[in-house]
Design an enzyme around this catalytic site. Structure first.
Site, short mmCIF file in Angstrom:
data_model
loop_
_atom_site.label_atom_id
_atom_site.label_comp_id
_atom_site.label_asym_id
_atom_site.label_seq_id
_atom_site.Cartn_x
_atom_site.Cartn_y
_atom_site.Cartn_z
N GLU A 76 -4.53 -13.39 -0.36
CA GLU A 76 -5.22 -12.10 -0.33
C GLU A 76 -6.24 -12.10 -1.47
OE1 GLU A 76 -4.16 -7.64 -1.93
OE2 GLU A 76 -2.57 -8.70 -0.84
N LYS A 90 2.44 -1.87 2.71
CA LYS A 90 2.55 -2.48 1.38
C LYS A 90 3.28 -1.48 0.47
CE LYS A 90 -0.52 -3.49 -2.53
NZ LYS A 90 -1.93 -3.65 -2.94
#
Length: 217
Positions: free
Chosen positions: A43, A133
């Site tokens: 990421e 998340k």
């Protein structure tokens, strides 16, 4: 099918490395070092200047390999669009943003917004979010996962912040689909020690394999 395939690769990767850096070159080098160590989820955060160029380079370099490349710290739909054009396969935000969710849905790109409360999670799920998340994980801890899954058993969670080699198993045992890892994995980048990054990434990859082996008996 594209979205389902990407989600499957995120879950298979298990560990998503949150990559920051002073510039795109540093971010690419750090990502390469992490992938060399066996961690297959990357990421690249938009705190990296011109992050989309790093994403584009990594997507091209690892196109035919079992690696999934996404964008992090995406605060709005404009940034999400930049990331998707660059080839990002998933988009991560520190908080939920409806316009970003809608854009990602349009392009069949998984959106992973940071949520901390049941209200935020419910809103995210209503807007088509597949993985939430759990952020910051250091504040909530693994016990938050079972607390969330009582009213929302279908919620897929990925904690970020506070995840390390010592507590990673506890997170997976609590029921998360993946974990986001940053600080301790990327710390050697400050000294330019990318070999050390690879070494730490190997430890995470090995630990993940052990955890999954134990879970499968």
């Amino acid at each position: 099918m594209k979205r389902i395939e990407i989600l499957s690769r995120i879950e298979k990767a298990g560990v998503i490395a949150v990559v920051r850096g002073k510039n795109p070159v540093e971010a690419v080098k750090a990502s390469q070092a992490i992938i060399a160590g066996g961690v297959k989820g990357i990421e690249v955060t938009f705190t990296v200047p011109n992050a989309q160029s790093a994403i584009h380079e990594l997507v091209n370099d690892y196109r035919d390999q079992d690696v999934v490349i996404g964008a992090g710290t995406v605060l709005d739909a404009v940034t999400a669009r930049l990331a998707i054009i660059a080839g990002a396969e998933f988009v991560v935000s520190p908080s939920f943003d409806q316009e970003t969710a809608e854009l990602c849905n349009l392009y069949q790109i998984p959106y992973l917004p940071g949520c901390m409360t049941i209200t935020e999670m419910q809103q995210a799920l209503k807007n088509g979010v597949d993985i939430i998340k759990l952020f910051p994980g250091s504040v909530s801890g693994p016990s938050m996962v079972s607390a969330v899954k009582a009213p929302l058993p279908h919620a897929n969670l990925m904690p970020t912040g506070g995840v390390n080699l010592e507590n990673m198993q506890t997170w997976f045992e609590a029921g998360v689909v993946a974990v986001g890892v940053g600080g301790n994995l990327l710390a050697p980048v400050a000294e330019g020690d990318f070999a050390k990054v690879t070494e730490i990434a190997q430890q995470y990859a090995t630990r993940l394999t052990e955890i999954r082996r134990e879970a499968n008996g």
